[in-house]
Scaffold this motif. Structure first.
Motif, short mmCIF file in Angstrom:
data_model
loop_
_atom_site.label_atom_id
_atom_site.label_comp_id
_atom_site.label_asym_id
_atom_site.label_seq_id
_atom_site.Cartn_x
_atom_site.Cartn_y
_atom_site.Cartn_z
N THR A 4 0.84 -1.21 0.00
CA THR A 4 0.00 0.00 0.00
C THR A 4 0.86 1.24 0.00
O THR A 4 1.97 1.25 0.51
N ASN A 5 0.33 2.30 -0.58
CA ASN A 5 1.07 3.56 -0.63
C ASN A 5 0.85 4.35 0.65
O ASN A 5 0.33 5.45 0.62
N LYS A 6 1.24 3.78 1.76
CA LYS A 6 0.94 4.39 3.05
C LYS A 6 2.22 4.72 3.78
O LYS A 6 3.07 3.86 3.99
N LEU A 7 2.36 5.98 4.13
CA LEU A 7 3.48 6.43 4.94
C LEU A 7 3.00 6.67 6.35
O LEU A 7 1.97 7.31 6.56
N ILE A 47 -6.73 3.82 0.16
CA ILE A 47 -6.51 3.91 1.59
C ILE A 47 -7.63 4.76 2.17
O ILE A 47 -7.90 5.85 1.69
N VAL A 93 5.59 5.41 -4.07
CA VAL A 93 5.25 5.83 -2.71
C VAL A 93 6.36 6.63 -2.05
O VAL A 93 6.10 7.51 -1.24
#
Lengths: 112, 111
Positions: free
Chosen positions: A97-100, B56, B97
């Motif tokens: 996932t593109n989650k920081l 998300i 990302v």
């Protein structure tokens, strides 16, 4: 958990080195990052390190990664007044996932 | 050229109102994000869209609804504003990302 911890404040004199520390939680993080936020501005990506590296140098910036201790640090050589800002470390979380997940931020104050 | 832009920069409104914040990126990126930064500077992701699809969705009240009309835009609509919504909201975009580009932020003050 998703906690990324940093010390809140660091004060240094101009010309000294600054070391900003960070501990992260996700051992599967692929990348770890340092962002800079100047007053009233957005975040600017300074540098990042891939998790299979233990050091990365980019001009005055040196990033050290200790995967065993989940510890990341940013060293700024010859710190200047223009380096005064809040510094955030961040980790990727959750695999693809593109989650920081950002740390709590360290305010760096550079005294002339 | 501004890479990621947000409007408005400042937004002051009363509790109970509905407001929107707009974000545009001219970088050709596929993924866009909304982050919230509270008064203690703690920064947390709210939403992420990839090619107009929600990927998300963090634990955010239903009063917050993102909308992506196209790949270059991601807007944030907030219904029934509360005092606790006061914060700086940042939009960001990325192709990968680890290279997220942030907008200048929108400071929302709810009175």
């Amino acid at each position: 958990g998703e906690d990324v911890e940093q010390s809140l404040f660091l004060s240094v004199r101009e010309g000294d080195s600054s070391v900003i520390n960070c501990t992260y939680t996700d051992s599967s993080s692929t990348y770890l990052y340092w962002y800079k936020q100047e007053p009233g501005a957005g975040l600017q990506l300074l540098t990042y390190i891939f998790s299979n590296m233990d050091m990365k140098q980019d001009q005055r910036l040196t990033v050290l990664l200790n995967k065993k201790d989940k510890h990341l640090s940013l060293r700024i050589a010859d710190t200047q007044t223009g380096d005064s800002a809040i510094y955030f470390c961040a980790e990727t979380y959750g695999g693809a996932t593109n989650k920081l997940i950002f740390g709590t931020g360290t305010l760096l104050a550079v005294q002339p | 050229d501004t890479a990621v832009s947000q409007t408005p920069k400042y937004l002051v409104t009363q509790m109970g109102n509905d407001k929107s914040i707009k974000c545009e990126q001219n970088l050709g990126h596929d993924t866009m994000y909304w982050y919230k930064q509270d008064s203690k500077k703690f920064l947390k992701i709210m939403f992420s869209y990839n090619n107009k699809e929600l990927i998300i969705n963090e634990t955010v009240p239903n009063r917050f609804s993102p909308k992506s009309p196209d790949k270059a835009h991601l807007n944030l609509h907030i219904n029934s504003l509360e005092l606790g919504d006061s914060a700086v909201y940042f939009c960001a975009s990325s192709q990968v990302v680890h290279e997220q580009y942030f907008g200048p932020g929108t400071r929302l003050t709810v009175t």
